[in-house]
Design a protein around this motif. Sequence first.
Motif, PDB file in Angstrom:
ATOM      1  N   ALA A 150       4.653   6.673  19.284  1.00  0.00           N
ATOM      2  CA  ALA A 150       5.018   6.181  17.950  1.00  0.00           C
ATOM      3  C   ALA A 150       5.172   4.669  17.913  1.00  0.00           C
ATOM      4  CB  ALA A 150       6.309   6.856  17.480  1.00  0.00           C
ATOM      5  N   ILE A 151       5.798   4.101  18.913  1.00  0.00           N
ATOM      6  CA  ILE A 151       6.074   2.658  18.886  1.00  0.00           C
ATOM      7  C   ILE A 151       4.786   1.829  18.950  1.00  0.00           C
ATOM      8  CG2 ILE A 151       7.254   0.767  20.073  1.00  0.00           C
ATOM      9  CD1 ILE A 151       9.012   2.777  18.311  1.00  0.00           C
ATOM     10  N   PRO A 152       3.861   2.115  19.882  1.00  0.00           N
ATOM     11  CA  PRO A 152       2.604   1.338  19.848  1.00  0.00           C
ATOM     12  C   PRO A 152       1.834   1.526  18.536  1.00  0.00           C
ATOM     13  CG  PRO A 152       2.812   2.470  21.948  1.00  0.00           C
ATOM     14  CD  PRO A 152       3.919   2.971  21.069  1.00  0.00           C
ATOM     15  N   LEU A 153       1.794   2.745  18.020  1.00  0.00           N
ATOM     16  CA  LEU A 153       1.126   2.979  16.741  1.00  0.00           C
ATOM     17  C   LEU A 153       1.808   2.211  15.613  1.00  0.00           C
ATOM     18  CD1 LEU A 153       0.275   6.794  16.858  1.00  0.00           C
ATOM     19  CD2 LEU A 153      -1.340   4.886  16.780  1.00  0.00           C
ATOM     20  N   THR A 154       3.122   2.145  15.674  1.00  0.00           N
ATOM     21  CA  THR A 154       3.885   1.404  14.669  1.00  0.00           C
ATOM     22  C   THR A 154       3.528  -0.073  14.725  1.00  0.00           C
ATOM     23  OG1 THR A 154       5.682   3.012  14.746  1.00  0.00           O
ATOM     24  CG2 THR A 154       6.229   0.822  13.921  1.00  0.00           C
ATOM     25  N   LEU A 155       3.468  -0.622  15.925  1.00  0.00           N
ATOM     26  CA  LEU A 155       3.099  -2.033  16.086  1.00  0.00           C
ATOM     27  C   LEU A 155       1.665  -2.288  15.619  1.00  0.00           C
ATOM     28  CD1 LEU A 155       4.719  -2.720  19.567  1.00  0.00           C
ATOM     29  CD2 LEU A 155       5.434  -3.686  17.371  1.00  0.00           C
ATOM     30  N   ILE A 156       0.743  -1.439  16.036  1.00  0.00           N
ATOM     31  CA  ILE A 156      -0.664  -1.600  15.658  1.00  0.00           C
ATOM     32  C   ILE A 156      -0.827  -1.506  14.143  1.00  0.00           C
ATOM     33  CG2 ILE A 156      -2.962  -0.535  15.780  1.00  0.00           C
ATOM     34  CD1 ILE A 156      -2.202   0.261  18.712  1.00  0.00           C
ATOM     35  N   SER A 157      -0.171  -0.528  13.532  1.00  0.00           N
ATOM     36  CA  SER A 157      -0.323  -0.367  12.086  1.00  0.00           C
ATOM     37  C   SER A 157       0.307  -1.531  11.331  1.00  0.00           C
ATOM     38  CB  SER A 157       0.270   0.965  11.618  1.00  0.00           C
ATOM     39  OG  SER A 157       1.677   0.955  11.705  1.00  0.00           O
ATOM     40  N   GLY A 158       1.393  -2.074  11.851  1.00  0.00           N
ATOM     41  CA  GLY A 158       2.009  -3.251  11.224  1.00  0.00           C
ATOM     42  C   GLY A 158       1.083  -4.461  11.279  1.00  0.00           C
ATOM     43  N   ILE A 159       0.470  -4.679  12.428  1.00  0.00           N
ATOM     44  CA  ILE A 159      -0.479  -5.788  12.585  1.00  0.00           C
ATOM     45  C   ILE A 159      -1.698  -5.561  11.696  1.00  0.00           C
ATOM     46  CG2 ILE A 159      -2.069  -6.901  14.215  1.00  0.00           C
ATOM     47  CD1 ILE A 159       0.145  -6.303  16.384  1.00  0.00           C
ATOM     48  N   ASP A 160      -2.206  -4.342  11.680  1.00  0.00           N
ATOM     49  CA  ASP A 160      -3.358  -3.985  10.849  1.00  0.00           C
ATOM     50  C   ASP A 160      -3.040  -4.253   9.372  1.00  0.00           C
ATOM     51  OD1 ASP A 160      -5.985  -2.673  10.384  1.00  0.00           O
ATOM     52  OD2 ASP A 160      -4.745  -1.097   9.469  1.00  0.00           O
ATOM     53  N   TYR A 161      -1.843  -3.886   8.952  1.00  0.00           N
ATOM     54  CA  TYR A 161      -1.454  -4.104   7.564  1.00  0.00           C
ATOM     55  C   TYR A 161      -1.387  -5.600   7.256  1.00  0.00           C
ATOM     56  CZ  TYR A 161       0.918  -4.025   3.142  1.00  0.00           C
ATOM     57  OH  TYR A 161       1.215  -4.220   1.828  1.00  0.00           O
ATOM     58  N   CYS A 162      -0.820  -6.387   8.158  1.00  0.00           N
ATOM     59  CA  CYS A 162      -0.725  -7.835   7.946  1.00  0.00           C
ATOM     60  C   CYS A 162      -2.111  -8.456   7.786  1.00  0.00           C
ATOM     61  CB  CYS A 162       0.014  -8.503   9.105  1.00  0.00           C
ATOM     62  SG  CYS A 162       1.781  -8.176   9.129  1.00  0.00           S
ATOM     63  N   ILE A 163      -3.051  -8.042   8.614  1.00  0.00           N
ATOM     64  CA  ILE A 163      -4.420  -8.558   8.531  1.00  0.00           C
ATOM     65  C   ILE A 163      -5.039  -8.174   7.189  1.00  0.00           C
ATOM     66  CG2 ILE A 163      -6.760  -8.338   9.496  1.00  0.00           C
ATOM     67  CD1 ILE A 163      -5.331  -8.038  12.278  1.00  0.00           C
ATOM     68  N   LYS A 164      -4.879  -6.916   6.784  1.00  0.00           N
ATOM     69  CA  LYS A 164      -5.435  -6.474   5.504  1.00  0.00           C
ATOM     70  C   LYS A 164      -4.785  -7.201   4.333  1.00  0.00           C
ATOM     71  CE  LYS A 164      -6.984  -1.899   6.797  1.00  0.00           C
ATOM     72  NZ  LYS A 164      -6.805  -0.459   6.656  1.00  0.00           N
ATOM     73  N   ALA A 165      -3.475  -7.382   4.378  1.00  0.00           N
ATOM     74  CA  ALA A 165      -2.775  -8.084   3.303  1.00  0.00           C
ATOM     75  C   ALA A 165      -3.261  -9.527   3.207  1.00  0.00           C
ATOM     76  CB  ALA A 165      -1.259  -8.023   3.509  1.00  0.00           C
ATOM     77  N   TYR A 166      -3.391 -10.184   4.349  1.00  0.00           N
ATOM     78  CA  TYR A 166      -3.877 -11.568   4.378  1.00  0.00           C
ATOM     79  C   TYR A 166      -5.268 -11.663   3.774  1.00  0.00           C
ATOM     80  CZ  TYR A 166      -5.303 -16.084   6.242  1.00  0.00           C
ATOM     81  OH  TYR A 166      -5.785 -17.362   6.369  1.00  0.00           O
ATOM     82  N   ASN A 167      -6.181 -10.790   4.228  1.00  0.00           N
ATOM     83  CA  ASN A 167      -7.536 -10.791   3.686  1.00  0.00           C
ATOM     84  C   ASN A 167      -7.545 -10.455   2.205  1.00  0.00           C
ATOM     85  OD1 ASN A 167      -8.721 -11.483   6.139  1.00  0.00           O
ATOM     86  ND2 ASN A 167      -8.979  -9.349   6.763  1.00  0.00           N
ATOM     87  N   ASN A 168      -6.689  -9.522   1.807  1.00  0.00           N
ATOM     88  CA  ASN A 168      -6.603  -9.116   0.412  1.00  0.00           C
ATOM     89  C   ASN A 168      -6.161 -10.294  -0.462  1.00  0.00           C
ATOM     90  OD1 ASN A 168      -6.155  -7.788  -2.019  1.00  0.00           O
ATOM     91  ND2 ASN A 168      -5.224  -6.015  -1.057  1.00  0.00           N
ATOM     92  N   LEU A 169      -5.182 -11.037   0.015  1.00  0.00           N
ATOM     93  CA  LEU A 169      -4.687 -12.190  -0.750  1.00  0.00           C
ATOM     94  C   LEU A 169      -5.724 -13.308  -0.817  1.00  0.00           C
ATOM     95  CD1 LEU A 169      -0.992 -12.290   0.445  1.00  0.00           C
ATOM     96  CD2 LEU A 169      -1.805 -11.763  -1.860  1.00  0.00           C
ATOM     97  N   LEU A 170      -6.480 -13.504   0.280  1.00  0.00           N
ATOM     98  CA  LEU A 170      -7.518 -14.543   0.278  1.00  0.00           C
ATOM     99  C   LEU A 170      -8.646 -14.198  -0.689  1.00  0.00           C
ATOM    100  CD1 LEU A 170      -7.997 -15.546   4.036  1.00  0.00           C
ATOM    101  CD2 LEU A 170      -6.942 -16.870   2.209  1.00  0.00           C
ATOM    102  N   ASN A 171      -8.996 -12.908  -0.729  1.00  0.00           N
ATOM    103  CA  ASN A 171     -10.121 -12.473  -1.559  1.00  0.00           C
ATOM    104  C   ASN A 171      -9.703 -12.032  -2.951  1.00  0.00           C
ATOM    105  OD1 ASN A 171     -11.891 -12.911   0.602  1.00  0.00           O
ATOM    106  ND2 ASN A 171     -11.427 -10.898   1.460  1.00  0.00           N
ATOM    107  N   GLY A 172      -8.398 -11.852  -3.169  1.00  0.00           N
ATOM    108  CA  GLY A 172      -7.895 -11.323  -4.453  1.00  0.00           C
ATOM    109  C   GLY A 172      -7.682 -12.367  -5.426  1.00  0.00           C
TER     110      GLY A 172
END
Length: 172
Positions: A150-172
């Motif tokens: 759970a903990i590695p998945l939690t970390l990976i998903s948090g990082i994945d979300y940050c990357i998507k949010a950043y890209n979303n804000l740049l392109n949005g």
Amino acid sequence: MNIANRLTFSRILIIPIFLFAFFVQFKYHLLVAAIIFFLSGLTDLFDGYIARTYNQVSELGKLLDPLADKLTMITVFVALAINNLIPTWVLVIVLAREGIILLGAMLVYSNKADIINPSKFGKYATFSLYVTAFAYIIKWKMFQYFSFLAIPLTLISGIDYCIKAYNNLLNG
């Protein structure tokens, strides 16, 4: 309000009931809390299934579902930490991920960018956090080791979300 959104909203309403069962000392209170938490997990599973299967996906549901997830996870892991049932570092990681995702969602929403759909990492992390928390609530030692997934998945998903949010804000 459609059925899927009602199920999601019920997850938010279940939180104080869980807290009562978890903290008020009565016979089998942790078992009752675990059952309530399990039911919360089922509503999480079914609200999404119903929304997709019966074309009930809504803007309200897109906002409520992750909010219910975050509130549930934060509440349950804080409760576990207060009772010293989980290590503090687990709480810190869960709170960091949930907090970052909540802040990111507010930032994305306030900038009128597209809502970020949950990734597979996020879904796996949420499921594994549910299993981990359930195991700790009922003190089921064998499944407490699920936190090592759970903990590695939690970390990976948090990082994945940050990357998507950043890209979303740049392109949005």
